[in-house]
Design a protein around this motif. Sequence first.
Motif, PDB file in Angstrom:
ATOM      1  N   MET A  32     -10.029  18.732 104.742  1.00 40.37           N
ATOM      2  CA  MET A  32      -9.366  20.287 104.340  1.00 40.37           C
ATOM      3  C   MET A  32     -10.701  21.002 103.732  1.00 40.37           C
ATOM      4  SD  MET A  32      -6.823  20.546 106.079  1.00 40.37           S
ATOM      5  CE  MET A  32      -6.297  22.129 105.448  1.00 40.37           C
ATOM      6  N   LYS A  33     -11.453  20.309 102.779  1.00 40.20           N
ATOM      7  CA  LYS A  33     -12.510  20.873 102.159  1.00 40.20           C
ATOM      8  C   LYS A  33     -13.385  21.385 102.819  1.00 40.20           C
ATOM      9  CE  LYS A  33     -15.245  20.495  97.982  1.00 40.20           C
ATOM     10  NZ  LYS A  33     -15.600  19.535  96.880  1.00 40.20           N
ATOM     11  N   LEU A  34     -13.848  20.531 103.636  1.00 39.16           N
ATOM     12  CA  LEU A  34     -15.076  20.842 104.834  1.00 39.16           C
ATOM     13  C   LEU A  34     -14.589  21.934 105.818  1.00 39.16           C
ATOM     14  CD1 LEU A  34     -16.244  16.979 105.388  1.00 39.16           C
ATOM     15  CD2 LEU A  34     -17.345  18.698 104.014  1.00 39.16           C
ATOM     16  N   SER A  35     -13.520  21.952 106.137  1.00 34.27           N
ATOM     17  CA  SER A  35     -12.834  22.861 107.201  1.00 34.27           C
ATOM     18  C   SER A  35     -13.029  24.220 106.390  1.00 34.27           C
ATOM     19  CB  SER A  35     -11.499  22.624 107.552  1.00 34.27           C
ATOM     20  OG  SER A  35     -11.313  21.314 108.172  1.00 34.27           O
ATOM     21  N   ARG A  36     -12.383  24.285 105.127  1.00 36.60           N
ATOM     22  CA  ARG A  36     -12.641  25.536 104.506  1.00 36.60           C
ATOM     23  C   ARG A  36     -13.734  26.130 104.394  1.00 36.60           C
ATOM     24  NH1 ARG A  36      -8.450  23.429 101.290  1.00 36.60           N
ATOM     25  NH2 ARG A  36      -9.908  22.865  99.610  1.00 36.60           N
ATOM     26  N   GLN A  37     -14.931  25.275 103.959  1.00 35.72           N
ATOM     27  CA  GLN A  37     -16.177  25.620 103.847  1.00 35.72           C
ATOM     28  C   GLN A  37     -16.944  26.002 105.436  1.00 35.72           C
ATOM     29  OE1 GLN A  37     -18.472  22.367 102.315  1.00 35.72           O
ATOM     30  NE2 GLN A  37     -17.488  22.433 100.140  1.00 35.72           N
ATOM     31  N   LEU A  38     -16.393  25.393 106.307  1.00 33.35           N
ATOM     32  CA  LEU A  38     -16.921  25.810 107.505  1.00 33.35           C
ATOM     33  C   LEU A  38     -16.260  27.127 108.108  1.00 33.35           C
ATOM     34  CD1 LEU A  38     -18.392  25.045 110.272  1.00 33.35           C
ATOM     35  CD2 LEU A  38     -16.418  23.906 111.111  1.00 33.35           C
ATOM     36  N   SER A  39     -15.249  27.465 107.882  1.00 37.77           N
ATOM     37  CA  SER A  39     -14.646  28.720 108.277  1.00 37.77           C
ATOM     38  C   SER A  39     -14.967  29.733 107.282  1.00 37.77           C
ATOM     39  CB  SER A  39     -13.081  28.634 107.827  1.00 37.77           C
ATOM     40  OG  SER A  39     -12.759  28.440 106.591  1.00 37.77           O
ATOM     41  N   GLU A  40     -15.491  29.333 106.046  1.00 43.87           N
ATOM     42  CA  GLU A  40     -16.129  30.514 104.977  1.00 43.87           C
ATOM     43  C   GLU A  40     -17.426  30.700 105.703  1.00 43.87           C
ATOM     44  OE1 GLU A  40     -16.109  28.895 101.399  1.00 43.87           O
ATOM     45  OE2 GLU A  40     -13.774  29.339 100.874  1.00 43.87           O
TER      46      GLU A  40
END
Length: 919
Positions: free
Chosen positions: A407-415
């Motif tokens: 989830m943390k990596l996904s948020r970083q990718l979306s940002e």
Amino acid sequence: LQKLSGKGPLRGFRSRWFVFDPRRCYLYYFKGPQEPLPLGHLDIASACFSYHQPEAGAAAGGDEPAAFEVHGPGGAVTVLKAATRQDMTYWLQELQQKRWEYCNNLDAAKRDSRTSPTPSDFSKGLVAKDNPGTILSQNASAERARNILAVETSPTDLVGEQAASQPAPVQASAINFSLKQWSTEIKNSMSSLRKGSNENRKSVFYTTEEWELLDPTPKDLEDSMALEEKRKHLAEGNKGLTSSAFPFDFGRIPHKARRPLKDMIGSSKNRNSSDSSPTEWSSGNGSRLVSELQLKYQSQQEELEKLKKDLLSQKELVRLLQQTVRSSQYDKYFASHLCEGVPKDTLELLHQKDDQILGLNNQLEKLNLEKDSLQQEVKNLKCKVGELNERLGMLMETIQAKDEVIMKLSRQLSECEDSTSSQSGAINSPTASCTNKELQELDRLKDNLQGYKTQNKFLNKEILELSALRRNAEAREREWQAKYTSLEAKLCQIESKYLILLQEMKTPVCSEDQSPAREVITQLLEDALKAEPSEQPEQAFFKPHLVSEYDIYGFQTVPEDDEEEKLVAKSRALDLRSLSLSENREISTGVKWENYLASTMNREMMRCVELKNLIRSGIPHEHRSKMWKWCVSLHVKKFKDSAIPGYFQTLLQKALEKPNPASKQIELDLLRTLPNNKHYSSPTSEGIQKLRNVLLAFSWRNPDIGYCQGLNRLVAIALLYLEQEDAFWCLVTIVEVFMPRDYYTKTLLGSQVDQRVFKDLLSEKLPRLHAHFEQYKVDYTLITFNWFLVVFVDSVVSDILFKIWDSFLYEGPKVIFRFALALFKYKEEEILKLQDSMSIFKYLRYFTRTILDARRLTAIAFGDLNPFPLRQIRNRRAYHLEKVRLELTELEAIREDFLRERETCVEKRDLISDDEEDS
């Protein structure tokens, strides 16, 4: 359809099979397509329909279930659910159409009495074309409006006869369960689990998800085999004393194959979390190390368990050896010291007791050992459960940690993606999202608008139909009120005239010639015999048509020539009409027939006591064609099966192409068959040609008989309710199945035998009447001979005739004997009052047409005359057959002697016999 039924927590939708009955405009519902009896019915003729528009977004779902309501009389509401909205619309349209047709096409009187529609809808033969039925004038504007408001739709596979083979639709929202089905499924499951050998027995549990039973490893198999050997040793000691009745053996299933519930829940959570995660992940080096350590720990635990098992087995062996040593020492001591001087029987008894004590001690020790082993196994299982719980917790923590990382990596990718596209899509993004929402809302509103339009059209059509039906009912009520007033006024006039007549008859005040009674009688006779007025057609509806020129069968009710006979015939017709109107039992009989025919919609009719009793009470006019055809097919099935296709048409074609010796006599008898029936009264009548075809075809089928006078009347009655081919097979049934051989041949041998059998039965059942006939030497067989030959045609009134034929076609010739005796018993007292042979014989010629009460006659035939065994009739037929044959042989010998004498004598050569003159 699915019907909402039940009460309380059991209330829900249940699948039902619906069948529409056009005879009464009822919608019957059954538990299934093959059920014989309906659970109930809905009266569509007095119902109205409605349905609710679904919530937003559901209007366009044509494949979703849709419910509608049927509002019946008394405020009863029935909720039905179709599998799709298309099916619901089709059902509503069809039910509306059936209600509209039924209420507009029925005769007003029949609609009020809730009886069946006109016979033309269900009858075959000549009577079907004779009753077109009264069709009320329909409102043309209402009909056009109905067509405009109609919604075009077509049924799916769940409507129609093909739906019987389709599985019932399952509704996810309704829990339709049956305790009986549960018990049946459990029994089936238990029986399937008990099948097979004990060695291969295995329990499999099914859950909502697909779970696999894991195959055990070789090491697990070795452990399970060792445990099995141990249990076998224990079982050998307990053999014959204890046994386990429990069919499942969970110990034989490897531990790894048993999937705990928490493991299932954890794996389900794993599956759900993996489905919700945007990317896939694989375990790293840490997870591999953990798994290796767990495997190593598990192998050590298994090794420890194996060592413990070996230790237990060694301990058990030591105990057994110690016990053996003690036993041998005890026996040696007992034999050396205690056995001196003791009787042999006592020693044997002591040995037996010692053996029993040792056996019980051994059994107790084995049970203790088994108890210890089971306790140890329970402890091991608890330990394993704890280990698995710990392992489950570790795995859950690992999964949670990995999910957080994902989830943390996904948020970083979306940002990162948002930061790169923020400059280019900063303006267009709000506009596009707003436009998508507006389009979705617009589609939803369009769907709702279409749904409300369809609902509005249906409700407008429903209101229009109900209004038209209400106006028709009000007009019908006004017409009935006017007719009732007219009838009441006429009744008052007739009662006034009868009172004057009775008063004059009681106390005459004038001479016979000047008496007002003569004027009243003359006026009453004129009123009774005058024709119906035709100059005022608008009053024709209010004129009570109590007696028509022809009855429903086409027979003339009132003769045209003799005025005195005309008055008697009209009086008889009025009595029949009065009986039919005042007899309340006919209503219950009609209801019984409707219920029975409704129960046969999903199955074939079969011979049974219920059907026999119904037929004896009389088949209703509208069902007689169907029942006669079924009865005939029942008796001639073997003939039809052996005949070629188109057998009747082949015979008919042969009769038209080649002349037949019987065709001349057939042509002579056509117009003499039933001259008082309008279907056979003239050469151009429709029944004449059909009668000719059937008689010619039968003359080619049975050349031994060809044609006999009497067959024409049998066929004429059959053609009133049957088509040509069915009437042909009806004649085959009567001549070749029911009646004895030579019944319709030139000698009429079978007919003569039946008259002698009837004489025997009359002397047995009605001895007083038989003695009365013998006293005055009255040969009543001259009258009854025709009854048997043509089955009472032209001998009784038409209503009784067809009720006799109903039972005759179902039960056979025994019915003729029953009704012949019943006719004599009905008028027994009147005949006994006659004291000379001429008056008796004259009375016998016409007395059958004075019997009008069919119900009383039927009760005598099938009740008062019992017992009536068919075996008795067969035995007496065989007895009299031999006697008649001997008499015919003697007559033939006398005839031959006469012919020889005539040839030798000159004076008698000019004499010609009747047979020679005919030839």
